[in-house]
Design an enzyme around this catalytic site. Structure first.
Site, mmCIF file in Angstrom:
data_model
loop_
_atom_site.group_PDB
_atom_site.id
_atom_site.type_symbol
_atom_site.label_atom_id
_atom_site.label_comp_id
_atom_site.label_asym_id
_atom_site.label_seq_id
_atom_site.Cartn_x
_atom_site.Cartn_y
_atom_site.Cartn_z
ATOM 1 N NE ARG A 162 -3.701 -5.384 -3.598
ATOM 2 C CZ ARG A 162 -4.257 -5.624 -4.999
ATOM 3 N NH1 ARG A 162 -5.434 -6.442 -4.863
ATOM 4 N NH2 ARG A 162 -3.716 -5.302 -5.985
ATOM 5 C CG HIS A 183 -5.534 -0.341 -4.386
ATOM 6 N ND1 HIS A 183 -5.916 -1.209 -5.574
ATOM 7 C CD2 HIS A 183 -4.386 -0.767 -3.979
ATOM 8 C CE1 HIS A 183 -4.643 -1.977 -5.662
ATOM 9 N NE2 HIS A 183 -3.823 -1.688 -4.752
ATOM 10 C CG ASP A 243 -12.445 10.015 -1.931
ATOM 11 O OD1 ASP A 243 -11.776 8.931 -2.081
ATOM 12 O OD2 ASP A 243 -12.013 10.747 -2.868
ATOM 13 C CG ASN A 270 -9.492 -3.910 -10.237
ATOM 14 O OD1 ASN A 270 -8.882 -4.933 -10.261
ATOM 15 N ND2 ASN A 270 -10.669 -3.692 -10.961
ATOM 16 C CG HIS A 318 3.012 -6.993 -0.040
ATOM 17 N ND1 HIS A 318 3.374 -6.513 -1.009
ATOM 18 C CD2 HIS A 318 1.656 -6.467 -0.107
ATOM 19 C CE1 HIS A 318 2.676 -5.744 -1.730
ATOM 20 N NE2 HIS A 318 1.546 -5.863 -1.257
HETATM 21 C C1 HEM Z 1 4.521 -0.766 -2.520
HETATM 22 C C2 HEM Z 1 3.733 -0.897 -3.717
HETATM 23 C C3 HEM Z 1 2.729 -2.038 -3.627
HETATM 24 C C4 HEM Z 1 2.676 -2.782 -4.915
HETATM 25 C C5 HEM Z 1 3.495 -2.563 -6.146
HETATM 26 C C6 HEM Z 1 1.790 -3.688 -4.596
HETATM 27 C C7 HEM Z 1 1.201 -4.764 -5.210
HETATM 28 C C8 HEM Z 1 0.415 -5.725 -4.767
HETATM 29 C C9 HEM Z 1 0.118 -6.838 -5.925
HETATM 30 C C10 HEM Z 1 0.430 -6.873 -7.381
HETATM 31 C C11 HEM Z 1 -0.802 -7.732 -4.836
HETATM 32 C C12 HEM Z 1 -1.418 -8.865 -5.476
HETATM 33 C C13 HEM Z 1 -2.624 -8.720 -6.324
HETATM 34 C C14 HEM Z 1 -3.514 -9.842 -7.007
HETATM 35 O O1 HEM Z 1 -2.808 -10.807 -7.405
HETATM 36 O O2 HEM Z 1 -4.872 -10.105 -6.900
HETATM 37 C C15 HEM Z 1 -1.002 -7.202 -3.658
HETATM 38 C C16 HEM Z 1 -1.430 -7.434 -2.792
HETATM 39 C C17 HEM Z 1 -1.524 -7.106 -1.490
HETATM 40 N N1 HEM Z 1 -1.517 -5.924 -1.121
HETATM 41 FE FE1 HEM Z 1 -0.162 -4.593 -2.175
HETATM 42 N N2 HEM Z 1 1.274 -3.516 -3.206
HETATM 43 C C18 HEM Z 1 1.892 -2.487 -2.789
HETATM 44 C C19 HEM Z 1 1.748 -1.905 -1.435
HETATM 45 C C20 HEM Z 1 0.682 -1.979 -0.538
HETATM 46 C C21 HEM Z 1 0.302 -1.598 0.605
HETATM 47 C C22 HEM Z 1 0.832 -0.139 0.754
HETATM 48 C C23 HEM Z 1 -0.566 -2.199 1.364
HETATM 49 C C24 HEM Z 1 -1.229 -1.820 2.589
HETATM 50 C C25 HEM Z 1 -0.711 -1.149 3.521
HETATM 51 C C26 HEM Z 1 -0.602 -3.222 0.811
HETATM 52 C C27 HEM Z 1 -1.374 -4.588 0.794
HETATM 53 C C28 HEM Z 1 -1.648 -5.709 0.343
HETATM 54 C C29 HEM Z 1 -2.227 -6.901 0.624
HETATM 55 C C30 HEM Z 1 -2.700 -7.016 2.036
HETATM 56 C C31 HEM Z 1 -2.302 -7.615 -0.205
HETATM 57 C C32 HEM Z 1 -2.808 -9.055 -0.329
HETATM 58 C C33 HEM Z 1 -4.539 -8.985 -0.698
HETATM 59 C C34 HEM Z 1 -5.184 -10.195 -0.638
HETATM 60 O O3 HEM Z 1 -4.925 -11.208 -0.104
HETATM 61 O O4 HEM Z 1 -6.379 -10.185 -1.327
HETATM 62 N N3 HEM Z 1 0.140 -3.386 -0.718
HETATM 63 N N4 HEM Z 1 -0.281 -5.803 -3.688
HETATM 64 C C1 LIG Z 2 -10.947 -5.061 -11.877
HETATM 65 O O1 LIG Z 2 -11.049 -4.670 -13.174
HETATM 66 C C2 LIG Z 2 -11.427 -5.727 -14.211
HETATM 67 C C3 LIG Z 2 -10.872 -5.108 -15.554
HETATM 68 O O2 LIG Z 2 -11.768 -3.753 -15.873
HETATM 69 C C4 LIG Z 2 -12.733 -5.720 -13.947
HETATM 70 O O3 LIG Z 2 -12.942 -7.184 -14.886
HETATM 71 C C5 LIG Z 2 -13.071 -6.465 -12.588
HETATM 72 O O4 LIG Z 2 -14.455 -6.832 -12.369
HETATM 73 C C6 LIG Z 2 -12.676 -5.301 -11.581
HETATM 74 N N1 LIG Z 2 -12.656 -5.844 -10.143
HETATM 75 C C7 LIG Z 2 -13.655 -5.356 -9.100
HETATM 76 C C8 LIG Z 2 -13.607 -6.022 -7.870
HETATM 77 O O5 LIG Z 2 -14.565 -4.541 -9.476
#
Ligand code: HEM
Ligand SMILES: *[C@@H]1O[C@H](CO)[C@@H](O)[C@H](O)[C@H]1NC(C)=O
Ligand SMILES: *[C@@H]1O[C@H](CO)[C@@H](O)[C@H](O)[C@H]1NC(C)=O
Ligand SMILES: *[C@@H]1O[C@H](CO)[C@@H](O)[C@H](O)[C@H]1NC(C)=O
Length: 324
Positions: free
Chosen positions: A61, A65, A73, A93, A190
């Site tokens: 992830r 991002h 980069d 983030n 996901h």
């Molecule tokens: C298509 C648009 C995408 C959206 C809107 C999206 C959105 C999100 C959101 C909202 C979360 C949960 C974050 C949280 O609650 O802390 C998440 C988690 C995650 N995303 Fe996406 N994502 C997208 C695409 C991707 C892509 C392209 C990848 C990697 C190739 C990716 C990999 C992941 C992974 C692995 C997690 C879990 C991270 C963890 O367990 O800490 N996502 N994503």
């Molecule tokens: C993500 O952004 C929030 C809100 O600005 C901040 O409080 C948090 O520390 C940030 N997370 C990381 C991993 O830097």
């Protein structure tokens, strides 16, 4: 020269310059300067995974991002500083994590080949190794990226939000040079990891002000999610992005979408937006894990090719959190 020749020459030059931005990455980039790079990264991430089953999800992830803001980069890795307005503190983030493990990899690499391996390449390599260790595909990671000397806080709006429509998400991928196949394949990440209630709770009780839950949500799954995320409850509680096999990298994510068990609104939209070109791609990957794996690998390379810094641009950071 005629005007025509000038125009033709300009087009050729332009094509060469554009083409080069990708052509400079190579899987053999560190073969002479740091031949053990993969082994060193693997050692660190394998240890990290023993303490944190989610580390692969966290790091891929971070790669995503990072690549979507100013290209791959390592700009996302920079902490706030006098002249750095960090990306990781921007709202999109949404809890990116895993940064201490990136620092551990960097330290290990600086011990064996100081000043050689970029932080941007570390994230790309660690992502591949961890996807494959969790059951997913292996691919030859393209290397040779360099690290930025700046961050772009304002640019974080290029990161997709889980509240957007399929059209908005598709636009963000197109802007990054990625197509619908890349979008569906990469969303397959996901298949592991977690999301906080705050990112999907709007689907559970009063979706779009209708007074009802999101109709594209399976009712049994809805009940489970409501228990995890009560109305007005703690938005930070975690749910599995893939309820069927939470930690494995497989194609169940796509079967879930067919069964209305996509966790995020943007996950389910890939299958439930009527007339969308993504539906048949979801079906393809649900039917064939090897098709998903092959395509995922190609799409990871495509994503990793977004505007890398190469040649003498940028730098090789000695600490991923700050510019040299
Ligand atoms: C298509 C648009 C995408 C959206 C809107 C999206 C959105 C999100 C959101 C909202 C979360 C949960 C974050 C949280 O609650 O802390 C998440 C988690 C995650 N995303 Fe996406 N994502 C997208 C695409 C991707 C892509 C392209 C990848 C990697 C190739 C990716 C990999 C992941 C992974 C692995 C997690 C879990 C991270 C963890 O367990 O800490 N996502 N994503
Ligand atoms: C993500 O952004 C929030 C809100 O600005 C901040 O409080 C948090 O520390 C940030 N997370 C990381 C991993 O830097
Ligand atoms: C690479 O790692 C192996 C095994 O740890 C070691 O024997 C070898 O000397 C290393 N090579 C370099 C160039 O560091
Ligand atoms: C749902 O949201 C709408 C718009 O915000 C609001 O007017 C309505 O009262 C809510 N319905 C319920 C049942 O909470």
């Amino acid at each position: 020269m005629s005007t025509f020749s000038y125009v033709a020459a300009a087009i050729v030059l332009f094509t060469l310059v554009l083409g080069n931005s990708n052509a400079q990455l190579s899987s053999t980039f560190y073969d002479t300067t740091c031949p053990n790079v993969s082994r060193v990264v693997r050692n660190v991430v394998e240890k990290a995974q023993q303490n944190d089953i989610r580390i692969g999800a966290k790091l891929i992830r971070v790669h995503f991002h990072d690549c979507f803001v100013n290209g791959c980069d390592a700009s996302l890795l920079l902490d706030d500083a006098d002249d750095i307005d960090s990306e990781k503190n921007a709202v999109p983030n949404l809890s990116t994590a895993g940064y201490p493990v990136i620092d551990d990899i960097k330290t290990a690499l600086e011990n064996v080949c100081p000043g050689v391996v970029s932080c941007a390449d570390i994230v790309a390599l660690a992502s591949q190794i961890l996807v494959s260790e969790n059951g997913g595909p292996t691919w030859e990671v393209q290397l040779g990226r360099r690290d930025s000397r700046t961050a772009n806080r304002a640019g974080t709006t290029a990161i997709p939000s889980p509240l957007e429509t399929l059209a908005q998400i598709t636009k963000k991928f197109t802007d990054a040079g990625l197509d619908s196949t890349d979008l569906v394949a990469l969303s397959g990440a996901h298949t592991f990891g977690r999301a906080q209630c705050s990112t999907f709770v709007h689907r559970l009780y009063n979706f779009s002000g209708t007074g009802n839950p999101d109709p594209s949500l399976d009712t049994t799954y809805l009940e489970t999610l409501r228990k995890t995320c009560p109305e007005g409850g703690n938005g930070g509680t975690l749910a599995n992005l893939d309820p069927s096999t939470p930690n494995g990298f497989d194609n169940n994510y796509f079967t879930n979408l067919q069964n209305k068990q996509g966790l995020l609104q943007t996950d389910q939209e890939l299958f439930s937006t009527s007339g969308a070109d993504t539906i048949s791609i979801v079906d393809r990957f649900a039917n064939s894990q090897s098709d998903f794996f092959d395509t995922f690998a190609k799409s990871m390379i495509n994503m990793g090719n977004i505007k890398p810094l190469t040649g003498s641009d940028g730098e090789i950071r000695s600490d991923c959190k700050r510019v040299n």
